[in-house]
Design a protein around this motif. Structure first.
Motif, PDB file in Angstrom:
ATOM      1  N   ASN A 130      10.201 -14.662  -0.206  1.00 30.93           N
ATOM      2  CA  ASN A 130      10.712 -13.301  -0.082  1.00 30.93           C
ATOM      3  C   ASN A 130       9.589 -12.292   0.068  1.00 30.93           C
ATOM      4  OD1 ASN A 130      13.419 -14.160  -0.428  1.00 30.93           O
ATOM      5  ND2 ASN A 130      13.110 -14.196  -2.645  1.00 30.93           N
ATOM      6  N   ARG A 131       9.833 -11.316   0.911  1.00 30.12           N
ATOM      7  CA  ARG A 131       8.907 -10.199   1.048  1.00 30.12           C
ATOM      8  C   ARG A 131       9.235  -9.174  -0.035  1.00 30.12           C
ATOM      9  NH1 ARG A 131       9.813 -12.269   6.006  1.00 30.12           N
ATOM     10  NH2 ARG A 131       8.133 -12.227   7.529  1.00 30.12           N
ATOM     11  N   VAL A 132       8.199  -8.617  -0.628  1.00 29.03           N
ATOM     12  CA  VAL A 132       8.364  -7.587  -1.653  1.00 29.03           C
ATOM     13  C   VAL A 132       7.586  -6.363  -1.167  1.00 29.03           C
ATOM     14  CG1 VAL A 132       8.004  -6.961  -4.059  1.00 29.03           C
ATOM     15  CG2 VAL A 132       8.529  -9.344  -3.455  1.00 29.03           C
ATOM     16  N   TYR A 133       8.320  -5.311  -0.865  1.00 26.09           N
ATOM     17  CA  TYR A 133       7.718  -4.100  -0.316  1.00 26.09           C
ATOM     18  C   TYR A 133       7.416  -3.107  -1.432  1.00 26.09           C
ATOM     19  CZ  TYR A 133       9.155  -5.918   4.185  1.00 26.09           C
ATOM     20  OH  TYR A 133       9.302  -6.711   5.294  1.00 26.09           O
ATOM     21  N   SER A 134       6.227  -2.551  -1.389  1.00 25.72           N
ATOM     22  CA  SER A 134       5.808  -1.569  -2.384  1.00 25.72           C
ATOM     23  C   SER A 134       6.238  -0.167  -1.949  1.00 25.72           C
ATOM     24  CB  SER A 134       4.284  -1.596  -2.515  1.00 25.72           C
ATOM     25  OG  SER A 134       3.688  -1.116  -1.309  1.00 25.72           O
ATOM     26  N   TYR A 135       6.022   0.783  -2.830  1.00 28.45           N
ATOM     27  CA  TYR A 135       6.289   2.186  -2.521  1.00 28.45           C
ATOM     28  C   TYR A 135       5.441   2.610  -1.316  1.00 28.45           C
ATOM     29  CZ  TYR A 135       7.236   7.104  -3.401  1.00 28.45           C
ATOM     30  OH  TYR A 135       7.648   8.400  -3.283  1.00 28.45           O
ATOM     31  N   LYS A 136       4.197   2.115  -1.255  1.00 23.60           N
ATOM     32  CA  LYS A 136       3.312   2.423  -0.131  1.00 23.60           C
ATOM     33  C   LYS A 136       3.882   1.841   1.170  1.00 23.60           C
ATOM     34  CE  LYS A 136      -1.418   1.834   1.490  1.00 23.60           C
ATOM     35  NZ  LYS A 136      -2.721   1.269   1.233  1.00 23.60           N
ATOM     36  N   ASP A 137       4.396   0.609   1.125  1.00 26.46           N
ATOM     37  CA  ASP A 137       5.015   0.011   2.318  1.00 26.46           C
ATOM     38  C   ASP A 137       6.199   0.851   2.780  1.00 26.46           C
ATOM     39  OD1 ASP A 137       3.345  -2.318   2.487  1.00 26.46           O
ATOM     40  OD2 ASP A 137       4.537  -3.269   0.908  1.00 26.46           O
ATOM     41  N   ARG A 138       6.990   1.329   1.822  1.00 33.51           N
ATOM     42  CA  ARG A 138       8.140   2.161   2.154  1.00 33.51           C
ATOM     43  C   ARG A 138       7.695   3.445   2.847  1.00 33.51           C
ATOM     44  NH1 ARG A 138      10.438   6.518   0.508  1.00 33.51           N
ATOM     45  NH2 ARG A 138      12.675   6.822   0.706  1.00 33.51           N
ATOM     46  N   ALA A 139       6.670   4.081   2.309  1.00 29.58           N
ATOM     47  CA  ALA A 139       6.146   5.311   2.913  1.00 29.58           C
ATOM     48  C   ALA A 139       5.591   5.036   4.310  1.00 29.58           C
ATOM     49  CB  ALA A 139       5.068   5.912   2.011  1.00 29.58           C
ATOM     50  N   ARG A 140       4.896   3.912   4.464  1.00 33.03           N
ATOM     51  CA  ARG A 140       4.363   3.540   5.778  1.00 33.03           C
ATOM     52  C   ARG A 140       5.499   3.312   6.775  1.00 33.03           C
ATOM     53  NH1 ARG A 140      -1.162   1.887   6.031  1.00 33.03           N
ATOM     54  NH2 ARG A 140      -0.707   0.491   7.764  1.00 33.03           N
ATOM     55  N   LEU A 141       6.563   2.643   6.331  1.00 28.10           N
ATOM     56  CA  LEU A 141       7.702   2.409   7.214  1.00 28.10           C
ATOM     57  C   LEU A 141       8.314   3.729   7.654  1.00 28.10           C
ATOM     58  CD1 LEU A 141       9.717   0.578   8.658  1.00 28.10           C
ATOM     59  CD2 LEU A 141      11.022   0.469   6.507  1.00 28.10           C
ATOM     60  N   GLN A 142       8.431   4.648   6.731  1.00 29.07           N
ATOM     61  CA  GLN A 142       8.977   5.963   7.059  1.00 29.07           C
ATOM     62  C   GLN A 142       8.122   6.640   8.140  1.00 29.07           C
ATOM     63  OE1 GLN A 142       9.132   8.704   3.718  1.00 29.07           O
ATOM     64  NE2 GLN A 142      11.065   9.514   4.471  1.00 29.07           N
ATOM     65  N   LEU A 143       6.811   6.554   8.013  1.00 27.74           N
ATOM     66  CA  LEU A 143       5.914   7.148   9.011  1.00 27.74           C
ATOM     67  C   LEU A 143       5.982   6.408  10.344  1.00 27.74           C
ATOM     68  CD1 LEU A 143       2.837   7.930   6.737  1.00 27.74           C
ATOM     69  CD2 LEU A 143       4.475   9.554   7.708  1.00 27.74           C
ATOM     70  N   ILE A 144       6.097   5.094  10.300  1.00 27.85           N
ATOM     71  CA  ILE A 144       6.224   4.296  11.530  1.00 27.85           C
ATOM     72  C   ILE A 144       7.470   4.736  12.295  1.00 27.85           C
ATOM     73  CG2 ILE A 144       6.726   1.977  12.423  1.00 27.85           C
ATOM     74  CD1 ILE A 144       5.066   0.925   9.951  1.00 27.85           C
ATOM     75  N   LEU A 145       8.575   4.828  11.601  1.00 28.54           N
ATOM     76  CA  LEU A 145       9.832   5.186  12.265  1.00 28.54           C
ATOM     77  C   LEU A 145       9.815   6.617  12.789  1.00 28.54           C
ATOM     78  CD1 LEU A 145      12.325   3.359   9.871  1.00 28.54           C
ATOM     79  CD2 LEU A 145      11.518   2.618  12.131  1.00 28.54           C
ATOM     80  N   ARG A 146       9.193   7.515  12.051  1.00 31.34           N
ATOM     81  CA  ARG A 146       9.060   8.897  12.538  1.00 31.34           C
ATOM     82  C   ARG A 146       8.190   8.928  13.794  1.00 31.34           C
ATOM     83  NH1 ARG A 146       7.864  12.271   7.018  1.00 31.34           N
ATOM     84  NH2 ARG A 146      10.001  12.313   6.256  1.00 31.34           N
ATOM     85  N   GLY A 147       7.093   8.187  13.750  1.00 27.01           N
ATOM     86  CA  GLY A 147       6.210   8.130  14.919  1.00 27.01           C
ATOM     87  C   GLY A 147       6.919   7.570  16.134  1.00 27.01           C
ATOM     88  N   LYS A 148       7.673   6.513  15.942  1.00 25.80           N
ATOM     89  CA  LYS A 148       8.426   5.923  17.047  1.00 25.80           C
ATOM     90  C   LYS A 148       9.467   6.894  17.589  1.00 25.80           C
ATOM     91  CE  LYS A 148      10.051   1.798  16.964  1.00 25.80           C
ATOM     92  NZ  LYS A 148       9.879   1.505  18.372  1.00 25.80           N
TER      93      LYS A 148
END
Length: 156
Positions: A45-63
């Motif tokens: 299983n992948r375990v995403y940290s708070y930092k991963d969540r923030a990075r995902l948010q920025l990735i999606l905004r950038g896209k």
């Protein structure tokens, strides 16, 4: 101690992030393959940290605004430079300004294409009115179908 207050130890599953951000597990794995996310593992299983969540948010905004993944990575990679985010902010500012210029150029191209198409429609309607007026209702029906597809609430 203040770093702990800014970065909670809460973790997220792939399902939680997919539900929150309305994306697919495949997309998250893709971002991981591209080095944009780096979740920890708990067995398979992948375990995403708070930092991963923030990075995902920025990735999606950038896209969403049309940045390439390479551009997004450049910005994200500047997070740990150690200057309080100044370098990351400067790089983001430059990329955002470049994207605004590109989008404004696209908007102008779209406006020009619409104007050209409207002029063509006018010419064709006039031509049909003079030569084959019986075909004009078919064109109007087609126009109505297109308008309904594009905006069903405001189709007349």
């Amino acid at each position: 101690m203040t770093a702990d207050l800014r970065r909670p130890h809460r973790t997220f599953t792939i399902r939680q992030l997919c539900q929150e951000f309305k994306c697919t597990p495949r997309a998250l794995r893709f971002y991981e393959d591209k080095g944009l996310l780096n979740p920890a593992r708990d067995g398979m299983n992948r375990v995403y940290s708070y930092k991963d969540r923030a990075r995902l948010q920025l990735i999606l905004r950038g896209k969403r605004v049309g940045l390439a993944l390479a551009e997004i990575r450049e910005i994200l990679d500047l997070y740990n430079v150690g200057d309080g985010g100044a370098t990351q902010a400067a790089k983001s500012l430059k990329k955002f300004q470049e994207r605004i210029v590109a989008l404004e150029a696209q908007r102008q191209d779209i406006d020009n294409a619409i104007a050209e198409l409207k002029a063509g429609v006018e010419r064709l309607e006039k031509q049909l009115a003079e030569t084959r007026p019986d075909l004009l209702p078919q064109a109007a029906d087609y126009d109505l179908v297109l308008r309904r597809r594009l905006d069903p609430e405001h189709a007349h």
